[in-house]
Enzyme design. Structure first.
Site, PDB file in Angstrom:
ATOM      1  N   ALA A   1      -1.091  -4.256   2.361  1.00 13.41           N
ATOM      2  CA  ALA A   1      -2.337  -4.922   2.730  1.00 13.41           C
ATOM      3  C   ALA A   1      -2.256  -5.268   4.217  1.00 13.41           C
ATOM      4  O   ALA A   1      -1.160  -5.387   4.771  1.00 13.41           O
ATOM      5  CB  ALA A   1      -2.511  -6.182   1.888  1.00 13.41           C
TER       6      ALA A   1
ATOM      7  N   GLY B   1       1.155  -3.384  -0.933  1.00  9.08           N
ATOM      8  CA  GLY B   1      -0.081  -2.880  -1.547  1.00  9.08           C
ATOM      9  C   GLY B   1      -0.154  -1.360  -1.562  1.00  9.08           C
ATOM     10  O   GLY B   1      -0.833  -0.778  -2.413  1.00  9.08           O
TER      11      GLY B   1
ATOM     12  N   GLU C   1       1.740  -0.344  -4.541  1.00 10.50           N
ATOM     13  CA  GLU C   1       0.948  -0.751  -5.709  1.00 10.50           C
ATOM     14  C   GLU C   1      -0.248   0.179  -5.927  1.00 10.50           C
ATOM     15  O   GLU C   1      -0.582   0.528  -7.055  1.00 10.50           O
ATOM     16  CB  GLU C   1       0.495  -2.204  -5.514  1.00 10.50           C
ATOM     17  CG  GLU C   1       1.681  -3.151  -5.488  1.00 10.50           C
ATOM     18  CD  GLU C   1       1.310  -4.556  -5.046  1.00 10.50           C
ATOM     19  OE1 GLU C   1       0.916  -4.756  -3.880  1.00 10.50           O
ATOM     20  OE2 GLU C   1       1.386  -5.472  -5.876  1.00 10.50           O
TER      21      GLU C   1
ATOM     22  N   GLU D   1       6.863  -7.942   0.243  1.00 14.63           N
ATOM     23  CA  GLU D   1       6.039  -9.161   0.418  1.00 14.63           C
ATOM     24  C   GLU D   1       6.880 -10.414   0.591  1.00 14.63           C
ATOM     25  O   GLU D   1       6.464 -11.358   1.255  1.00 14.63           O
ATOM     26  CB  GLU D   1       5.108  -9.338  -0.790  1.00 14.63           C
ATOM     27  CG  GLU D   1       3.954  -8.339  -0.861  1.00 14.63           C
ATOM     28  CD  GLU D   1       4.277  -7.080  -1.647  1.00 14.63           C
ATOM     29  OE1 GLU D   1       5.482  -6.773  -1.878  1.00 14.63           O
ATOM     30  OE2 GLU D   1       3.317  -6.393  -2.052  1.00 14.63           O
TER      31      GLU D   1
HETATM   32  N1  CO8 Z   1      -0.766  -4.661   8.156  1.00 17.26           N
HETATM   33  C1  CO8 Z   1      -1.291  -4.583   9.387  1.00 17.26           C
HETATM   34  N2  CO8 Z   1      -0.785  -3.787  10.345  1.00 17.26           N
HETATM   35  C2  CO8 Z   1       0.291  -3.044  10.040  1.00 17.26           C
HETATM   36  C3  CO8 Z   1       0.887  -3.093   8.775  1.00 17.26           C
HETATM   37  C4  CO8 Z   1       0.306  -3.940   7.787  1.00 17.26           C
HETATM   38  N3  CO8 Z   1       0.773  -4.011   6.521  1.00 17.26           N
HETATM   39  N4  CO8 Z   1       1.953  -2.269   8.753  1.00 17.26           N
HETATM   40  C5  CO8 Z   1       2.016  -1.725   9.996  1.00 17.26           C
HETATM   41  N5  CO8 Z   1       1.018  -2.191  10.768  1.00 17.26           N
HETATM   42  C6  CO8 Z   1       0.725  -1.868  12.172  1.00 17.26           C
HETATM   43  C7  CO8 Z   1       1.728  -2.537  13.099  1.00 17.26           C
HETATM   44  O1  CO8 Z   1       1.354  -3.880  13.355  1.00 17.26           O
HETATM   45  C8  CO8 Z   1       1.609  -1.661  14.333  1.00 17.26           C
HETATM   46  O2  CO8 Z   1       0.439  -2.010  15.033  1.00 17.26           O
HETATM   47  P1  CO8 Z   1       0.517  -2.341  16.632  1.00 17.26           P
HETATM   48  O3  CO8 Z   1       0.947  -1.024  17.222  1.00 17.26           O
HETATM   49  O4  CO8 Z   1      -0.871  -2.728  16.949  1.00 17.26           O
HETATM   50  O5  CO8 Z   1       1.545  -3.404  16.793  1.00 17.26           O
HETATM   51  C9  CO8 Z   1       1.362  -0.264  13.729  1.00 17.26           C
HETATM   52  O6  CO8 Z   1       0.895  -0.487  12.400  1.00 17.26           O
HETATM   53  C10 CO8 Z   1       2.617   0.570  13.652  1.00 17.26           C
HETATM   54  O7  CO8 Z   1       3.579  -0.186  12.944  1.00 17.26           O
HETATM   55  P2  CO8 Z   1       5.082  -0.446  13.516  1.00 17.26           P
HETATM   56  O8  CO8 Z   1       5.066  -0.435  15.008  1.00 17.26           O
HETATM   57  O9  CO8 Z   1       5.603  -1.649  12.827  1.00 17.26           O
HETATM   58  O10 CO8 Z   1       5.781   0.893  13.005  1.00 17.26           O
HETATM   59  P3  CO8 Z   1       7.320   1.061  12.648  1.00 17.26           P
HETATM   60  O11 CO8 Z   1       7.503   2.533  12.448  1.00 17.26           O
HETATM   61  O12 CO8 Z   1       8.186   0.377  13.670  1.00 17.26           O
HETATM   62  O13 CO8 Z   1       7.547   0.286  11.260  1.00 17.26           O
HETATM   63  C11 CO8 Z   1       6.971  -0.337   8.991  1.00 17.26           C
HETATM   64  C12 CO8 Z   1       6.896   0.749  10.102  1.00 17.26           C
HETATM   65  C13 CO8 Z   1       8.436  -0.507   8.591  1.00 17.26           C
HETATM   66  C14 CO8 Z   1       6.138   0.173   7.823  1.00 17.26           C
HETATM   67  C15 CO8 Z   1       6.421  -1.669   9.549  1.00 17.26           C
HETATM   68  O14 CO8 Z   1       5.164  -1.418  10.156  1.00 17.26           O
HETATM   69  C16 CO8 Z   1       6.233  -2.725   8.500  1.00 17.26           C
HETATM   70  O15 CO8 Z   1       7.189  -3.346   8.076  1.00 17.26           O
HETATM   71  N6  CO8 Z   1       4.961  -2.969   8.075  1.00 17.26           N
HETATM   72  C17 CO8 Z   1       4.634  -4.038   7.158  1.00 17.26           C
HETATM   73  C18 CO8 Z   1       5.019  -3.678   5.739  1.00 17.26           C
HETATM   74  C19 CO8 Z   1       4.694  -4.814   4.805  1.00 17.26           C
HETATM   75  O16 CO8 Z   1       5.201  -5.920   4.915  1.00 17.26           O
HETATM   76  N7  CO8 Z   1       3.813  -4.571   3.820  1.00 17.26           N
HETATM   77  C20 CO8 Z   1       3.417  -5.546   2.835  1.00 17.26           C
HETATM   78  C21 CO8 Z   1       2.140  -6.210   3.248  1.00 17.26           C
HETATM   79  S1  CO8 Z   1       1.628  -7.494   2.124  1.00 17.26           S
HETATM   80  C22 CO8 Z   1       0.941  -6.654   0.835  1.00 17.26           C
HETATM   81  O17 CO8 Z   1       0.857  -5.470   0.842  1.00 17.26           O
HETATM   82  C23 CO8 Z   1       0.426  -7.473  -0.300  1.00 17.26           C
HETATM   83  C24 CO8 Z   1      -0.429  -6.615  -1.214  1.00 17.26           C
HETATM   84  C25 CO8 Z   1      -1.171  -7.451  -2.216  1.00 17.26           C
HETATM   85  C26 CO8 Z   1      -2.589  -7.736  -1.848  1.00 17.26           C
HETATM   86  C27 CO8 Z   1      -3.495  -7.969  -2.995  1.00 17.26           C
HETATM   87  C28 CO8 Z   1      -3.982  -9.362  -3.104  1.00 17.26           C
HETATM   88  C29 CO8 Z   1      -4.652  -9.736  -4.413  1.00 17.26           C
END
Ligand code: CO8
Length: 258
Positions: A65, A109, A112, A132
């Site tokens: 998400a 997400g 999921e 998460e």
């Molecule tokens: N949300 C928003 N932006 C994201 C997300 C995300 N989940 N993941 C990556 N991005 C963005 C980064 O912020 C970055 O943007 P910017 O260049 O503007 O800073 C761009 O995508 C590229 O990402 P990275 O530079 O971080 O790329 P890397 O190759 O270094 O890393 C990763 C890749 C490992 C995937 C890393 O981006 C990461 O850890 N992302 C977050 C993963 C995460 O924590 N996901 C869980 C989110 S919470 C969730 O999913 C809950 C779901 C339930 C919801 C339903 C409710 C009822």
């Protein structure tokens, strides 16, 4: 029709839906979720579509998400607004088969969403995880429930508590994905599976989907009865007559969804 967060192609009775927010690794924001549910409902209602493939990019199926969109929200916002509940329910209403074709990250997400699909074909580059816990929350689109049913309690706890990723080989070993293919072949392999499904009776396909999904939601005894009654009911269809006649006559069945 053009979408802001999706690329949609319908070809050979297969709808290929590609999540397309490359700047955020296909993070699921409100716009994407609303476009996705609308596209899926339209594909479900479209007679020219017999199978749906959901995919992302080479780098990410979806990285979860959208954290930027969620970060400042309050309990009142998410609970009061029932965040992502209508979208989650809408995904479950799709009656046509949905294949998740996953390359790169399928996290939170994203993992999921892949599990909501009927089965997952993974590229050898796929990485699955429920990170998460690192954000101070738990999964919210079914991760604690579905991952546990897919892989068992021990590995599900491991994934949710440590927030670690699993690679495609581990995902196949533990039954999260149906099979792993080279990344370059991901879409062609998903299309081959979709084409096989598209050649079956749509009635039988829907019955299979309902019966397998029922196994997650009921007791074994009720599930067995549900399956048996569906089996009986399909004898009311022309496609059952055609399927069995075609076998006996040593020819390919021509199903008409009747
Ligand atoms: N949300 C928003 N932006 C994201 C997300 C995300 N989940 N993941 C990556 N991005 C963005 C980064 O912020 C970055 O943007 P910017 O260049 O503007 O800073 C761009 O995508 C590229 O990402 P990275 O530079 O971080 O790329 P890397 O190759 O270094 O890393 C990763 C890749 C490992 C995937 C890393 O981006 C990461 O850890 N992302 C977050 C993963 C995460 O924590 N996901 C869980 C989110 S919470 C969730 O999913 C809950 C779901 C339930 C919801 C339903 C409710 C009822």
């Amino acid at each position: 029709m053009a979408y802001e967060t999706l690329i949609v192609e319908i070809e050979d009775e297969i709808a290929l839906i590609r999540l397309n927010r490359p700047e955020a690794l296909n993070a699921l924001n409100a716009k994407l979720m609303s476009e996705l549910t609308a596209v899926l409902a339209a594909a479900d209602a479209n007679d020219k579509v017999r199978c749906i493939i959901l995919t992302g990019s080479d780098k990410a199926f979806a990285a979860g998400a959208d954290i930027k969109e969620m970060a400042e929200r309050s309990f009142v916002d998410v609970f009061g607004g029932d965040f992502f509940a209508p979208e989650a329910e809408a995904l479950l209403r799709v009656r046509k088969p949905m294949i998740a074709a996953v390359a790169g990250y399928a996290l939170g997400g994203g993992c999921e969403l892949a599990m909501i699909c009927d089965f997952i074909i993974a590229a050898d580059t796929a990485k699955f995880g429920q990170p998460e816990i690192n954000l101070g929350v738990v999964a919210g689109l079914g991760g604690t429930q579905r991952l546990t049913r897919f892989v068992g309690k021990s590995k599900s706890m491991d994934m949710h508590l440590t927030g670690r990723n699993m690679d495609a080989a581990e995902a196949e070993r533990c039954g999260l994905v149906s099979r792993v293919v080279p990344a370059k072949d991901l879409i062609s392999e998903a299309r081959k599976s979709a084409a096989k499904i598209a050649g079956k009776s749509a009635l039988t396909v829907m019955a299979v989907k309902e019966a397998v999904n029922r196994s997650y939601e009921t007791t074994l005894r009720e599930g067995l009865l549900f399956e048996r009654r569906l089996f009986h009911a399909l004898f009311a269809t022309e496609d059952q007559k055609e399927g069995m006649a075609a076998f006996l006559e040593k020819r390919t069945a021509q199903f008409r969804d009747r």
